[in-house]
Design a protein around this motif. Structure first.
Motif, PDB file in Angstrom:
ATOM      1  N   UNK A 182      20.203  56.047  39.029  1.00  0.00           N
ATOM      2  CA  UNK A 182      21.507  55.867  38.386  1.00  0.00           C
ATOM      3  C   UNK A 182      22.152  54.551  38.790  1.00  0.00           C
ATOM      4  N   UNK A 183      21.774  54.040  39.951  1.00  0.00           N
ATOM      5  CA  UNK A 183      22.352  52.795  40.441  1.00  0.00           C
ATOM      6  C   UNK A 183      21.691  51.565  39.835  1.00  0.00           C
ATOM      7  N   UNK A 184      20.380  51.661  39.522  1.00  0.00           N
ATOM      8  CA  UNK A 184      19.609  50.473  39.140  1.00  0.00           C
ATOM      9  C   UNK A 184      19.114  50.470  37.702  1.00  0.00           C
ATOM     10  N   UNK A 185      19.289  51.571  36.973  1.00  0.00           N
ATOM     11  CA  UNK A 185      18.609  51.705  35.681  1.00  0.00           C
ATOM     12  C   UNK A 185      19.048  50.722  34.610  1.00  0.00           C
ATOM     13  N   UNK A 186      20.128  49.983  34.841  1.00  0.00           N
ATOM     14  CA  UNK A 186      20.590  49.010  33.852  1.00  0.00           C
ATOM     15  C   UNK A 186      19.863  47.670  33.960  1.00  0.00           C
ATOM     16  N   UNK A 187      19.098  47.460  35.023  1.00  0.00           N
ATOM     17  CA  UNK A 187      18.533  46.130  35.312  1.00  0.00           C
ATOM     18  C   UNK A 187      17.328  45.849  34.419  1.00  0.00           C
ATOM     19  N   UNK A 207      25.600  43.920  25.499  1.00  0.00           N
ATOM     20  CA  UNK A 207      25.789  45.335  25.816  1.00  0.00           C
ATOM     21  C   UNK A 207      27.079  45.563  26.602  1.00  0.00           C
ATOM     22  N   UNK A 208      27.425  44.622  27.485  1.00  0.00           N
ATOM     23  CA  UNK A 208      28.673  44.749  28.230  1.00  0.00           C
ATOM     24  C   UNK A 208      29.860  44.856  27.282  1.00  0.00           C
ATOM     25  N   UNK A 209      29.884  43.982  26.283  1.00  0.00           N
ATOM     26  CA  UNK A 209      30.978  43.993  25.326  1.00  0.00           C
ATOM     27  C   UNK A 209      30.986  45.295  24.536  1.00  0.00           C
ATOM     28  N   UNK A 236      30.104  45.516  37.379  1.00  0.00           N
ATOM     29  CA  UNK A 236      30.115  44.173  36.800  1.00  0.00           C
ATOM     30  C   UNK A 236      28.959  43.982  35.841  1.00  0.00           C
ATOM     31  N   UNK A 237      27.786  44.530  36.189  1.00  0.00           N
ATOM     32  CA  UNK A 237      26.603  44.387  35.343  1.00  0.00           C
ATOM     33  C   UNK A 237      26.744  45.144  34.039  1.00  0.00           C
ATOM     34  N   UNK A 238      27.437  46.293  34.059  1.00  0.00           N
ATOM     35  CA  UNK A 238      27.561  47.113  32.857  1.00  0.00           C
ATOM     36  C   UNK A 238      28.750  46.700  31.990  1.00  0.00           C
ATOM     37  N   UNK A 239      29.887  46.421  32.643  1.00  0.00           N
ATOM     38  CA  UNK A 239      31.115  46.183  31.883  1.00  0.00           C
ATOM     39  C   UNK A 239      31.544  44.730  31.826  1.00  0.00           C
ATOM     40  N   UNK A 240      31.057  43.915  32.774  1.00  0.00           N
ATOM     41  CA  UNK A 240      31.514  42.533  32.846  1.00  0.00           C
ATOM     42  C   UNK A 240      32.767  42.366  33.680  1.00  0.00           C
ATOM     43  N   UNK A 241      33.276  43.456  34.269  1.00  0.00           N
ATOM     44  CA  UNK A 241      34.486  43.427  35.081  1.00  0.00           C
ATOM     45  C   UNK A 241      34.195  43.914  36.493  1.00  0.00           C
ATOM     46  N   UNK A 242      34.904  43.329  37.467  1.00  0.00           N
ATOM     47  CA  UNK A 242      34.862  43.881  38.814  1.00  0.00           C
ATOM     48  C   UNK A 242      35.601  45.215  38.799  1.00  0.00           C
ATOM     49  N   UNK A 243      35.402  46.061  39.816  1.00  0.00           N
ATOM     50  CA  UNK A 243      36.113  47.339  39.832  1.00  0.00           C
ATOM     51  C   UNK A 243      37.627  47.201  39.748  1.00  0.00           C
ATOM     52  N   UNK A 244      38.206  46.217  40.447  1.00  0.00           N
ATOM     53  CA  UNK A 244      39.659  46.037  40.395  1.00  0.00           C
ATOM     54  C   UNK A 244      40.115  45.633  38.999  1.00  0.00           C
ATOM     55  N   UNK A 245      39.354  44.754  38.334  1.00  0.00           N
ATOM     56  CA  UNK A 245      39.695  44.357  36.964  1.00  0.00           C
ATOM     57  C   UNK A 245      39.523  45.526  35.997  1.00  0.00           C
ATOM     58  N   UNK A 246      38.472  46.288  36.208  1.00  0.00           N
ATOM     59  CA  UNK A 246      38.198  47.434  35.356  1.00  0.00           C
ATOM     60  C   UNK A 246      39.335  48.458  35.452  1.00  0.00           C
ATOM     61  N   UNK A 247      39.786  48.741  36.668  1.00  0.00           N
ATOM     62  CA  UNK A 247      40.881  49.678  36.853  1.00  0.00           C
ATOM     63  C   UNK A 247      42.164  49.168  36.216  1.00  0.00           C
ATOM     64  N   UNK A 248      42.413  47.875  36.304  1.00  0.00           N
ATOM     65  CA  UNK A 248      43.608  47.313  35.680  1.00  0.00           C
ATOM     66  C   UNK A 248      43.552  47.422  34.162  1.00  0.00           C
ATOM     67  N   UNK A 249      42.380  47.143  33.576  1.00  0.00           N
ATOM     68  CA  UNK A 249      42.239  47.278  32.125  1.00  0.00           C
ATOM     69  C   UNK A 249      42.548  48.704  31.676  1.00  0.00           C
TER      70      UNK A 249
END
Length: 312
Positions: free
Chosen positions: A132-137, A186-188, A247-260
């Motif tokens: 679950x941690x690496x399957x996007x690579x 895919x991130x978008x 970041x790899x999946x969404x393009x955002x750091x966790x802090x940016x993702x939470x703010x969005x």
């Protein structure tokens, strides 16, 4: 040079300058913590430094990280000669070491040989796809085996591309550029689905991870003590792993993702609820209404009151 009983000939190009250069995507991250007046716990969670891991010497955050797994030293040196200038390159000598580094670093792309001691490339590929941690690579397999059956077997195990030895540097570079470009698209797509609350595509493990993180953030939306560390703990991973994975999946750091997500929640509440702007700000994790208004306008180009007056 010989490898695994077969002749492996590599022709080193005379020059690499100006040829097959990867186009590094320099994306400036917004400093969402500028001018904050929030609880210390929230400020810590929204800091751009939260959830990041140390960069190894000579590595840059602006370049993709490539994990190269290969037991042949000559091949390692050959690939290093044209990748290290454009990518953060980390090397491993077998599948066991490669899996350990992949889990630690969560690279942007993995290039691995198939025939290796201790753990072969196909086994490694399967384990990554089951993680679950690496399957996007994205994974590129390198091999001297050239039959169609061998190629189909590699793709069946979850590889994204298959390159036969001997290979030209340009072949590997183009494959990497293509896979990383597809990952960017895919991130978008994932973020559009999350923000619009679209149905989760079937059998998309990356979207499942993103949806799980989203659900956790929404369930703790009003909690001023909920941080990036809290989110990582609920997902059963470290803060640095969360940073790399998200970041790899969404393009955002966790802090940016939470703010969005906070701003998206505020938009929905402003459109549907009769509560005051101050109460909505508090419900979405902001206790300072002035900071909430500035942040909301930065994301939407409208103040909360202007957004509320829009025709529906």
């Amino acid at each position: 040079m010989k490898t695994k009983g077969s002749i492996f000939t590599v022709i080193l190009p005379l020059q690499h300058s100006g040829v097959w250069k990867s186009q590094t995507r320099n994306q400036n991250e917004a400093d969402i913590s500028s001018g904050m007046k929030v609880f210390p716990e929230i400020e810590k969670s929204l800091s751009p430094r939260a959830g990041t891991e140390p960069i190894r010497e000579g590595h840059s955050k602006l370049r993709p990280t490539v994990l190269l797994i290969e037991d042949n030293e000559d091949v390692l040196l050959f690939v290093k000669s044209f990748l290290s200038a454009e990518y953060n390159l980390v090397m491993a000598h077998d599948g066991i070491e490669g899996m350990e580094l992949a889990t630690e670093l969560i690279p942007d792309i993995i290039v691995t040989d198939i025939m290796m001691p201790n753990k072969d490339g196909l086994t490694l590929c399967r384990e990554i796809r089951e993680s679950a941690l690496l399957n996007h690579i994205p994974i590129i397999l390198l091999t001297a085996r050239s039959t169609l059956d061998d190629q189909l077997k590699g793709l069946k195990y979850g590889a994204d591309a298959y390159i036969r030895k001997p290979f030209h540097s340009g072949e590997l570079l183009v494959q990497m550029e293509t896979l990383l470009g597809n990952r960017h698209l895919l991130k978008e797509k994932y973020m559009r689905s999350i923000l619009k609350n679209d149905a989760t595509p079937k059998k998309d493990v990356n979207m499942d991870f993103l949806q799980k993180a989203t659900d956790i953030v929404y369930s703790e939306m009003h909690n001023p003590h909920f941080t990036v560390v809290s989110l990582a703990e609920k997902l059963c991973i470290s803060s640095s792993q969360l940073n790399r994975k998200l970041s790899a999946i969404s393009g955002y750091t966790p802090s940016e993702f939470m703010m969005r997500l906070r701003i998206e929640c505020a938009k929905k509440r402003l459109a549907l609820e009769d509560k005051s702007i101050g109460q909505i700000a508090y419900d979405c994790g902001f206790y300072d209404i002035a900071y909430f208004s500035r942040t909301f306008k930065r994301f939407t180009q409208l103040s909360p009151s202007q957004y509320r007056r829009l025709p529906r």
